[in-house]
Scaffold this motif. Structure first.
Motif, PDB file in Angstrom:
ATOM      1  N   VAL A  68     -20.433   5.590   6.057  1.00 41.54           N
ATOM      2  CA  VAL A  68     -19.459   5.779   7.138  1.00 41.54           C
ATOM      3  C   VAL A  68     -19.073   6.815   6.888  1.00 41.54           C
ATOM      4  O   VAL A  68     -18.864   7.724   5.307  1.00 41.54           O
ATOM      5  CB  VAL A  68     -18.668   4.797   6.237  1.00 41.54           C
ATOM      6  CG1 VAL A  68     -17.420   4.889   7.379  1.00 41.54           C
ATOM      7  CG2 VAL A  68     -18.981   2.974   7.273  1.00 41.54           C
ATOM      8  N   ASN A  71     -13.828  10.769  11.140  1.00 41.84           N
ATOM      9  CA  ASN A  71     -14.275  11.469  12.168  1.00 41.84           C
ATOM     10  C   ASN A  71     -12.583  12.414  12.192  1.00 41.84           C
ATOM     11  O   ASN A  71     -11.888  11.276  12.108  1.00 41.84           O
ATOM     12  CB  ASN A  71     -15.110  10.572  13.227  1.00 41.84           C
ATOM     13  CG  ASN A  71     -14.236  11.813  14.515  1.00 41.84           C
ATOM     14  OD1 ASN A  71     -13.850  12.343  15.081  1.00 41.84           O
ATOM     15  ND2 ASN A  71     -15.743  11.816  15.693  1.00 41.84           N
ATOM     16  N   GLN A  74     -11.020  12.352  15.515  1.00 44.50           N
ATOM     17  CA  GLN A  74     -10.156  10.905  16.652  1.00 44.50           C
ATOM     18  C   GLN A  74      -9.763  10.696  15.241  1.00 44.50           C
ATOM     19  O   GLN A  74      -9.164   9.052  15.973  1.00 44.50           O
ATOM     20  CB  GLN A  74     -11.292  10.213  16.653  1.00 44.50           C
ATOM     21  CG  GLN A  74     -12.491  10.705  17.976  1.00 44.50           C
ATOM     22  CD  GLN A  74     -13.243  10.136  18.463  1.00 44.50           C
ATOM     23  OE1 GLN A  74     -13.224   8.443  17.838  1.00 44.50           O
ATOM     24  NE2 GLN A  74     -14.030  10.859  19.325  1.00 44.50           N
ATOM     25  N   ARG A  76     -10.414   8.383  11.966  1.00 49.09           N
ATOM     26  CA  ARG A  76     -10.538   7.853  11.984  1.00 49.09           C
ATOM     27  C   ARG A  76     -12.155   7.283  11.832  1.00 49.09           C
ATOM     28  O   ARG A  76     -13.188   8.616  11.285  1.00 49.09           O
ATOM     29  CB  ARG A  76     -10.895   6.242  13.531  1.00 49.09           C
ATOM     30  CG  ARG A  76     -11.590   7.057  14.297  1.00 49.09           C
ATOM     31  CD  ARG A  76     -11.740   5.758  15.706  1.00 49.09           C
ATOM     32  NE  ARG A  76     -12.708   6.038  16.388  1.00 49.09           N
ATOM     33  CZ  ARG A  76     -13.682   5.857  16.830  1.00 49.09           C
ATOM     34  NH1 ARG A  76     -14.611   4.772  15.735  1.00 49.09           N
ATOM     35  NH2 ARG A  76     -14.720   6.381  18.367  1.00 49.09           N
ATOM     36  N   PHE A  77     -12.627   6.578  10.943  1.00 50.02           N
ATOM     37  CA  PHE A  77     -14.030   6.427   9.997  1.00 50.02           C
ATOM     38  C   PHE A  77     -15.047   5.686  10.859  1.00 50.02           C
ATOM     39  O   PHE A  77     -14.260   4.747  11.929  1.00 50.02           O
ATOM     40  CB  PHE A  77     -14.076   5.494   9.099  1.00 50.02           C
ATOM     41  CG  PHE A  77     -13.101   5.868   7.508  1.00 50.02           C
ATOM     42  CD1 PHE A  77     -13.999   6.651   6.790  1.00 50.02           C
ATOM     43  CD2 PHE A  77     -11.455   5.171   7.340  1.00 50.02           C
ATOM     44  CE1 PHE A  77     -13.101   7.273   5.937  1.00 50.02           C
ATOM     45  CE2 PHE A  77     -11.417   5.786   6.462  1.00 50.02           C
ATOM     46  CZ  PHE A  77     -12.282   7.013   5.704  1.00 50.02           C
ATOM     47  N   GLU A  78     -16.172   6.448  10.771  1.00 50.57           N
ATOM     48  CA  GLU A  78     -17.458   6.002  12.304  1.00 50.57           C
ATOM     49  C   GLU A  78     -18.323   5.634  11.281  1.00 50.57           C
ATOM     50  O   GLU A  78     -18.439   6.120  10.323  1.00 50.57           O
ATOM     51  CB  GLU A  78     -17.862   6.941  13.164  1.00 50.57           C
ATOM     52  CG  GLU A  78     -16.473   7.338  14.260  1.00 50.57           C
ATOM     53  CD  GLU A  78     -16.741   7.767  14.978  1.00 50.57           C
ATOM     54  OE1 GLU A  78     -18.156   8.848  14.624  1.00 50.57           O
ATOM     55  OE2 GLU A  78     -16.391   8.994  15.948  1.00 50.57           O
ATOM     56  N   THR A  79     -19.636   5.001  11.991  1.00 54.62           N
ATOM     57  CA  THR A  79     -20.297   4.243  10.252  1.00 54.62           C
ATOM     58  C   THR A  79     -21.473   4.943  11.623  1.00 54.62           C
ATOM     59  O   THR A  79     -21.816   4.367  13.027  1.00 54.62           O
ATOM     60  CB  THR A  79     -20.827   2.567  11.215  1.00 54.62           C
ATOM     61  OG1 THR A  79     -19.558   1.982  10.497  1.00 54.62           O
ATOM     62  CG2 THR A  79     -21.603   1.991  10.705  1.00 54.62           C
ATOM     63  N   ILE A  80     -22.271   5.560  11.576  1.00 53.89           N
ATOM     64  CA  ILE A  80     -23.560   6.547  11.168  1.00 53.89           C
ATOM     65  C   ILE A  80     -24.881   5.492  11.042  1.00 53.89           C
ATOM     66  O   ILE A  80     -25.013   4.857   9.842  1.00 53.89           O
ATOM     67  CB  ILE A  80     -23.622   7.545  11.120  1.00 53.89           C
ATOM     68  CG1 ILE A  80     -22.439   8.776  11.140  1.00 53.89           C
ATOM     69  CG2 ILE A  80     -25.029   8.847  11.547  1.00 53.89           C
ATOM     70  CD1 ILE A  80     -22.416   8.157  12.325  1.00 53.89           C
ATOM     71  N   LYS A  81     -25.581   4.625  12.025  1.00 50.80           N
ATOM     72  CA  LYS A  81     -25.985   4.310  11.517  1.00 50.80           C
ATOM     73  C   LYS A  81     -28.262   4.630  11.357  1.00 50.80           C
ATOM     74  O   LYS A  81     -28.461   6.049  11.933  1.00 50.80           O
ATOM     75  CB  LYS A  81     -26.676   3.201  12.770  1.00 50.80           C
ATOM     76  CG  LYS A  81     -25.953   2.150  12.814  1.00 50.80           C
ATOM     77  CD  LYS A  81     -26.148   1.168  13.927  1.00 50.80           C
ATOM     78  CE  LYS A  81     -24.969   0.389  14.167  1.00 50.80           C
ATOM     79  NZ  LYS A  81     -25.339  -0.638  15.400  1.00 50.80           N
ATOM     80  N   TYR A 121     -24.678  -5.322  10.209  1.00 52.78           N
ATOM     81  CA  TYR A 121     -25.213  -4.731  11.477  1.00 52.78           C
ATOM     82  C   TYR A 121     -25.540  -6.114  11.380  1.00 52.78           C
ATOM     83  O   TYR A 121     -27.527  -5.700  10.339  1.00 52.78           O
ATOM     84  CB  TYR A 121     -25.200  -3.928  11.662  1.00 52.78           C
ATOM     85  CG  TYR A 121     -24.277  -2.737  11.600  1.00 52.78           C
ATOM     86  CD1 TYR A 121     -22.559  -2.933  12.457  1.00 52.78           C
ATOM     87  CD2 TYR A 121     -23.346  -3.179  10.036  1.00 52.78           C
ATOM     88  CE1 TYR A 121     -21.910  -1.835  12.149  1.00 52.78           C
ATOM     89  CE2 TYR A 121     -21.966  -1.803  10.412  1.00 52.78           C
ATOM     90  CZ  TYR A 121     -21.694  -1.825  11.074  1.00 52.78           C
ATOM     91  OH  TYR A 121     -20.113  -1.288  11.337  1.00 52.78           O
TER      92      TYR A 121
END
Length: 299
Positions: A68, A71, A74, A76-81, A121
């Motif tokens: 995670v 960003n 934006q 906010r937190f983003e999940t990088i798969k 996920y």
């Protein structure tokens, strides 16, 4: 695949058997005999997304499953798969990475899901892991623990080709710069793979075959030549692999020969030899062959 890989017919078929059975494969062999090429060739012939990870001692679990990040734009937190989110994952030289990173694959291989920062996920379906390792190199490596080995349906041993096969390899060699420009057409789509897996439930396994597999598994626990015999998961592995092998033969029933064919690759990495057997130069394959020979074959 046999057009690209000379002298690996049985390993190729066992690799496809594992794919149909929904298991994972550990390829073991010295460098330079086509382990990675075998998986690359398969990835080009099936649909879906394929990824390759070169394992190193400094690799972290997040490099495999993802992480995670924040960003800034934006707010906010983003999940990088990570690369584990693929249909075919090539884990190259898996024994070069520490146990912490090896364990990152445990949940993925068994439960077909990963957890990133508390969020679970699901992985794509089908999800197929093929790992490679070098059996003779020990410096800078981390032996796979039994719990990790048990996640693999098969352990396939890739050996040196014969004299004639080696000559054929040299005769048809094409530089990588030229071969990379030619991509093979997809021969097997993801839908076809999943459809074949559905057909596994239609493959008949008679009571005598179930008794044959059960006896084989229990015999490995009773011999004093092994410190650790086969688990119940090993029996399920033999059962599912036998069904897939029969399906590749266009049969809807399992024979004792199917069980014998898949017993070695399904059991060799799950058995722990006693010190005496190791001193005598014995191997898991020898124990499996002796055990099979001692069990009456069902008619």
């Amino acid at each position: 695949m046999e057009k690209e890989l000379v002298g690996q017919r049985q390993n190729i078929r066992l690799l496809i058997t594992a794919l149909l059975a929904g298991g994972h494969v550990l390829l073991e062999g010295v460098p330079g005999i086509g382990k990675t090429k075998m998986v690359r060739t398969l990835s080009g012939l099936i649909g879906g997304e394929s990824k390759r990870v070169q394992f190193t001692p400094d690799m972290m679990p997040s490099d495999i499953i993802g992480h995670v990040v924040f960003n800034m734009q934006q707010n906010r937190f983003e999940t990088i798969k990570g690369p584990v989110f693929s249909n075919l994952l090539l884990a190259d030289e898996i024994n070069r990475t520490p146990p912490k990173t090896q364990a990152a694959l445990l949940e993925a291989m068994e439960e077909k899901q990963v957890t990133i920062h508390g969020v679970t996920y699901p992985l794509p379906d089908p999800f197929f892991v093929v790992a490679t390792q070098n059996p003779i190199e020990y410096e800078g490596t981390y032996v796979l623990p039994e719990a990790q080995l048990d996640r693999f349906l098969f352990k396939l041993q890739v050996t040196y080709p014969s004299h004639e096969q080696e000559r054929q390899i040299l005769a048809q060699h094409v530089p990588y710069s030229l071969s990379a420009t030619h991509k093979p057409e997809v021969q097997y789509t993801l839908e076809q793979i999943l459809d074949q897996r559905q057909k596994l439930s239609e493959v008949v396994v008679e009571e005598s075959i179930l008794e044959y597999i059960t006896t084989l598994i229990r015999k490995t626990r009773e011999t004093k030549r092994l410190l650790l015999g086969a688990s119940s998961r090993a029996g399920i592995a033999i059962l599912m692999a036998s069904k897939a092998w029969a399906l590749l033969d266009n049969r809807n029933y399992v024979t004792p020969d199917d069980v014998k064919m898949v017993a070695r690759p399904a059991l060799r990495h799950r058995l722990v030899l006693s010190p005496q057997v190791e001193l005598e130069g014995g191997t898991s394959d020898h124990i499996i062959d002796e055990t099979l020979a001692a069990i009456p074959v069902p008619r």
